[in-house]
Write a protein that holds these residues in place. Structure first.
Motif, PDB file in Angstrom:
ATOM      1  N   VAL A 130       0.852  -1.188   0.000  1.00 58.58           N
ATOM      2  CA  VAL A 130       0.000   0.000   0.000  1.00 58.58           C
ATOM      3  C   VAL A 130       0.893   1.245   0.000  1.00 58.58           C
ATOM      4  O   VAL A 130       1.791   1.374   0.857  1.00 58.58           O
ATOM      5  CB  VAL A 130      -0.933   0.007   1.229  1.00 58.58           C
ATOM      6  N   ASN A 131       0.683   2.141  -0.934  1.00 62.11           N
ATOM      7  CA  ASN A 131       1.459   3.382  -1.026  1.00 62.11           C
ATOM      8  C   ASN A 131       0.914   4.416  -0.036  1.00 62.11           C
ATOM      9  O   ASN A 131      -0.306   4.566   0.127  1.00 62.11           O
ATOM     10  CB  ASN A 131       1.398   3.946  -2.446  1.00 62.11           C
ATOM     11  N   PRO A 189       6.518   5.897   6.772  1.00 61.38           N
ATOM     12  CA  PRO A 189       7.127   4.997   5.782  1.00 61.38           C
ATOM     13  C   PRO A 189       6.451   5.197   4.426  1.00 61.38           C
ATOM     14  O   PRO A 189       5.279   5.577   4.356  1.00 61.38           O
ATOM     15  CB  PRO A 189       6.843   3.601   6.345  1.00 61.38           C
ATOM     16  N   PRO A 190       7.175   4.962   3.328  1.00 60.58           N
ATOM     17  CA  PRO A 190       6.573   5.172   1.994  1.00 60.58           C
ATOM     18  C   PRO A 190       5.498   4.137   1.670  1.00 60.58           C
ATOM     19  O   PRO A 190       4.588   4.430   0.885  1.00 60.58           O
ATOM     20  CB  PRO A 190       7.760   5.049   1.041  1.00 60.58           C
ATOM     21  N   THR A 191       5.589   2.945   2.273  1.00 63.11           N
ATOM     22  CA  THR A 191       4.589   1.892   2.004  1.00 63.11           C
ATOM     23  C   THR A 191       4.331   1.103   3.285  1.00 63.11           C
ATOM     24  O   THR A 191       5.111   1.146   4.239  1.00 63.11           O
ATOM     25  CB  THR A 191       5.074   0.909   0.923  1.00 63.11           C
ATOM     26  N   VAL A 192       3.228   0.367   3.267  1.00 61.32           N
ATOM     27  CA  VAL A 192       2.905  -0.571   4.332  1.00 61.32           C
ATOM     28  C   VAL A 192       2.292  -1.799   3.670  1.00 61.32           C
ATOM     29  O   VAL A 192       1.666  -1.676   2.596  1.00 61.32           O
ATOM     30  CB  VAL A 192       1.941   0.050   5.377  1.00 61.32           C
ATOM     31  N   THR A 193       2.453  -2.974   4.264  1.00 60.79           N
ATOM     32  CA  THR A 193       1.935  -4.207   3.674  1.00 60.79           C
ATOM     33  C   THR A 193       0.610  -4.597   4.307  1.00 60.79           C
ATOM     34  O   THR A 193       0.499  -4.689   5.538  1.00 60.79           O
ATOM     35  CB  THR A 193       2.938  -5.364   3.847  1.00 60.79           C
ATOM     36  N   LEU A 194      -0.392  -4.794   3.446  1.00 59.31           N
ATOM     37  CA  LEU A 194      -1.667  -5.374   3.870  1.00 59.31           C
ATOM     38  C   LEU A 194      -1.555  -6.869   3.600  1.00 59.31           C
ATOM     39  O   LEU A 194      -1.542  -7.295   2.449  1.00 59.31           O
ATOM     40  CB  LEU A 194      -2.833  -4.760   3.090  1.00 59.31           C
TER      41      LEU A 194
END
Length: 766
Positions: free
Chosen positions: A410-411, A426-431
């Motif tokens: 996820v951006n 953070p630039p992204t996170v994980t779903l």
């Protein structure tokens, strides 16, 4: 003849008849006298094989042979012609006067006759039974039958029959003639032959046929008898295809052969590889196998396999093989065919592989639905007047309408961007797959005061061409003044000091850090002791959220003598660019006191004891009644804890060798001089111990020495910890060795009998 002559003749006749009648009457009146029973010979064994060497037992019963006909006499044993022997002695058991007499007698063999010489005085009286054993004879080479005879010196001569049968013929060779292959599920017989060493067929021999799988396990077994040397065992029926070993055994001779069981005709299709789930648009590999009714793969022949994939009645995807779209695959060489499937819908899809004349294979495939919407929420860690506080973190949570069908990156976009230095994320996170939410943290600085922040998240679901997104605005941010700590102070208080106010080496230092305002969150505290090795602090110290102060204990050793200790505490407040800190120092006395009782007690429950009486009472020793919450001594008589209020005056002052349990409100270093007594009273103390558990104090440096006076009367010692210097947990009277037991410690001791614990220290003399 004259009448007179006739009369005399008649008279003589009447006399004879009368005598006969009288004799008949007497015979009828006399008791019946039984005849003597004839002796009986039993030969064991009574049947032998030709050429066999046999040890015989000859048993004569029903004898009435006088001792004179036995002692010093000979017994002659005769076997049928052709028997021979090299025996020179036998064993004889003779029953005389109801008692058995056992002796060894010499034997002389001549052809088939054995002459046995009985020793003098072998038996004391008449013999009623005679047994000859350990008589070994070689049977003749030809089959026949005959008599074995035994003759005694008194004329007794008894015989019994013996049969010499033809010895079984030895097996020379076992041969398996077939089969070398079979079909799964069909009956077959195993054939072969048995011959002797000369190659002649042997009839009437029993042959055992075992069939073993590749692991050497017998899966089938049959027996058969030979007819003119040939055998046929069966029927066998194996349903599992593969390689087997046929083993035919006759007597002790075996032969093996390899058997291949081939699959039967193809009966069904089976999926041997099929994914349980796929994402929409994801390619999955499937393998279909052709099998017979026994589940054996069928590798012969050509089969066209037709493929279908439906969700209900709806087409649910497409198949490919070799890079092209297909509706069927072919099984030719080998038993399997592989193809790919790509789902175009979500839900449960049924994959079917079918062929003419075969049972079809089916597999269920789950295709999860991808998320179609996403929402975002922002939760400030600190709020003032309804506004987020600049410098405090913000927790962001994104939530989808359904669990993720796969892992999504996820951006994250911040406006203003992180380049301003006000906000950072953070630039992204994980779903993660299977999850419907993910969180990340947004850091803010105190410079964000008066600013607003917009946070946006986005990602592209499976099978979609456009991303889904959500955004949320937060702010304006409030200034952090008075809301997060901006200063910290540290105070150090020695638990024990000398007359000059210097800390006693080896005692505790109580440390307290205090901030100007309550903590807005939990702060881990960094503690720096300047690298000294004679002081230590807990592994972690935290200033809890909402609190202004936190206490911790510094433990020192005697190495602190004559030194100074400088302690620094620090942490970085929310939104601050640098940490805040404070230092404090404490000076130690030049030396640790000698001959003084010392016990460091930390927070909570602790045990302690004293080896002899001290100059200070318990309450004074512990720093006053306000320093502890509860104080107990174990009452061995009642098997229960006795509180301070119920203690005797001796126990309240401090009973030597007794173990105490105290719950401290704050750490303390218990220091006291040992009470001096007149020389005539300087006797080491004792403590009466009762059967069962006792909490006793240590008066020496070794557990084995401490308990020497009750050796043989205790079984178990348990270290409760709770401030004890020893690290061992429990020992028994059998395993006790070099365990440490420091002065001031207290241990549980289970006594198997009453005893008296003797102290290892005497009070100092006045």
């Amino acid at each position: 003849m004259s009448m007179m002559g006739l009369s005399k003749s008649a008279k003589r006749t009447r006399k004879v008849v009368s005598i006969i009648a009288v004799l008949a009457l007497l015979a009828a009146l006399l008791p019946v006298v039984p005849a003597w029973a004839a002796p009986v010979l039993t030969v064991s064994p009574s049947t032998v094989n030709t050429g066999q060497s046999v040890t015989f037992t000859l048993d004569l019963t029903g004898l009435s042979t006088p001792a004179a006909a036995i002692n010093g006499q000979t017994i002659t044993v005769t076997f049928p012609s052709g028997f021979t022997s090299t025996d020179n002695s036998v064993q004889i058991t003779a029953v005389s006067n109801g008692q058995p007499y056992v002796f060894t007698a010499n034997a002389i063999v001549s052809s088939n006759t054995v002459t046995i010489s009985v020793p003098s005085n072998a038996v004391p009286g008449a013999v009623t039974q005679l047994t000859i054993s350990d008589l070994t004879m070689q049977a003749p080479a030809s089959a026949s039958s005959g008599q074995v005879g035994v003759a005694l010196a008194d004329g007794t001569n008894v015989s019994a029959g013996i049969t010499i049968q033809q010895a079984p013929q030895a097996v020379g060779t076992v041969t398996i003639t077939g089969p070398s292959s079979a079909t799964a599920g069909q009956d077959f017989n195993v054939t072969g032959s048995i011959t002797d060493a000369a190659g002649q067929p042997l009839s009437g021999k029993t042959v055992t046929v075992n069939i073993k799988n590749s692991n050497g396990v017998v899966v089938a077994s049959k027996t058969a008898s030979t007819v003119v040397g040939n055998f046929e065992a069966g029927p066998f029926n194996l349903t599992a295809a593969g390689s087997y070993t046929i083993e035919a055994t006759c007597d002790t001779v075996s032969r093996t052969a390899t058997l291949t069981v081939n699959a039967a005709a193809a009966a069904k299709l089976v999926f041997t590889a099929s994914p349980a789930s796929l994402l929409k648009g994801q390619v999955g590999s499937f393998t279909v196998e052709r099998r017979d009714q026994y589940d054996n793969p069928v590798s012969s022949g050509t089969t066209t396999v037709y493929l279908s994939a439906v969700k209900g009645t709806q087409a649910a995807g497409y198949f490919t093989s070799g890079g092209i779209t297909v509706s069927s695959v072919t099984i030719s060489s080998g038993a399997t065919a592989t193809f790919n499937f790509t789902p175009t819908v979500d839900g449960t899809i049924t994959i079917t592989a079918s062929a003419s004349g075969l049972t079809a294979a089916t597999a269920n495939l789950t295709v999860p639905a991808p998320p179609s919407t996403v929402t975002l929420s922002l939760t400030p860690a600190l709020v003032s007047g309804g506004k987020p506080v600049a410098g405090a973190d913000i927790t962001a949570t994104l939530t989808t309408n359904v669990p993720a069908d796969k892992d999504y990156t996820v951006n994250i976009t911040l406006t203003p961007s992180a380049d301003t230095g006000w906000f950072n994320a953070p630039p992204t996170v994980t779903l993660n797959q299977g999850q419907s939410s993910a969180t990340f943290t947004i850091n803010t600085t105190q410079n964000a005061a008066g600013r607003e922040l917009t946070v946006a998240v986005s990602f592209t679901p499976s099978g979609a061409t456009n991303p889904i997104s959500a955004s949320q605005k937060v702010g304006p941010f409030a200034a952090p003044t008075g809301l997060v700590p901006s200063s910290v102070t540290l105070t150090l208080t020695p638990a024990a000091t000398d007359a000059s106010g210097r800390a006693i080496p080896g005692t505790l230092i109580n440390a307290v850090l205090t901030t100007d305002v309550p903590a807005d969150k939990d702060y881990p505290i960094t503690i720096d002791l300047g690298g000294v090795t004679w002081a230590s602090v807990p592994a972690s110290v935290t200033l809890p959220k909402g609190q202004r102060s936190e206490a911790f204990v510094i433990t020192t050793t005697n190495g602190a003598a004559g030194n100074s200790l400088t302690v620094e505490v620090s942490f970085t407040p929310t939104g601050a660019a640098r940490s805040i800190s404070d230092t404090a120092s404490v000076t130690f006395a030049p030396s640790a006191p000698s001959g003084v009782y010392t016990r460091n007690l930390t927070f909570g429950w602790q045990v302690f004891s004293m080896p002899v009486k001290l100059e200070r009472s318990l309450v004074d020793l512990l720093g006053g009644a306000d320093k502890f919450e509860a104080l107990y001594i174990w009452d061995t008589t009642s098997g229960a804890w006795k509180p301070y209020s119920q203690m005797t005056s001796e126990e309240q002052y401090g009973k030597p060798l007794a173990g105490y349990l105290v719950k401290m409100k704050q750490p303390a270093s218990a220091l006291a001089n040992y009470q001096r007594v007149p020389g005539t009273q300087a006797v080491p103390p004792t403590l009466a111990l009762k059967q069962g558990w006792n909490l006793v104090g240590a008066s020496g440096t070794g557990l084995k020495n401490v308990l020497a006076s009750v050796k043989g009367k205790y079984s178990t010692v348990v270290n409760p910890g709770l401030g004890n210097n020893a690290s061992w947990s429990a020992v028994t009277s059998e395993s006790i060795s070099t365990e440490v037991a420091a002065i001031g410690d207290a241990y549980w001791v289970f006594m198997t009998a009453d005893g008296t614990l003797a102290g290892l220290m005497a009070p100092p003399v006045q």
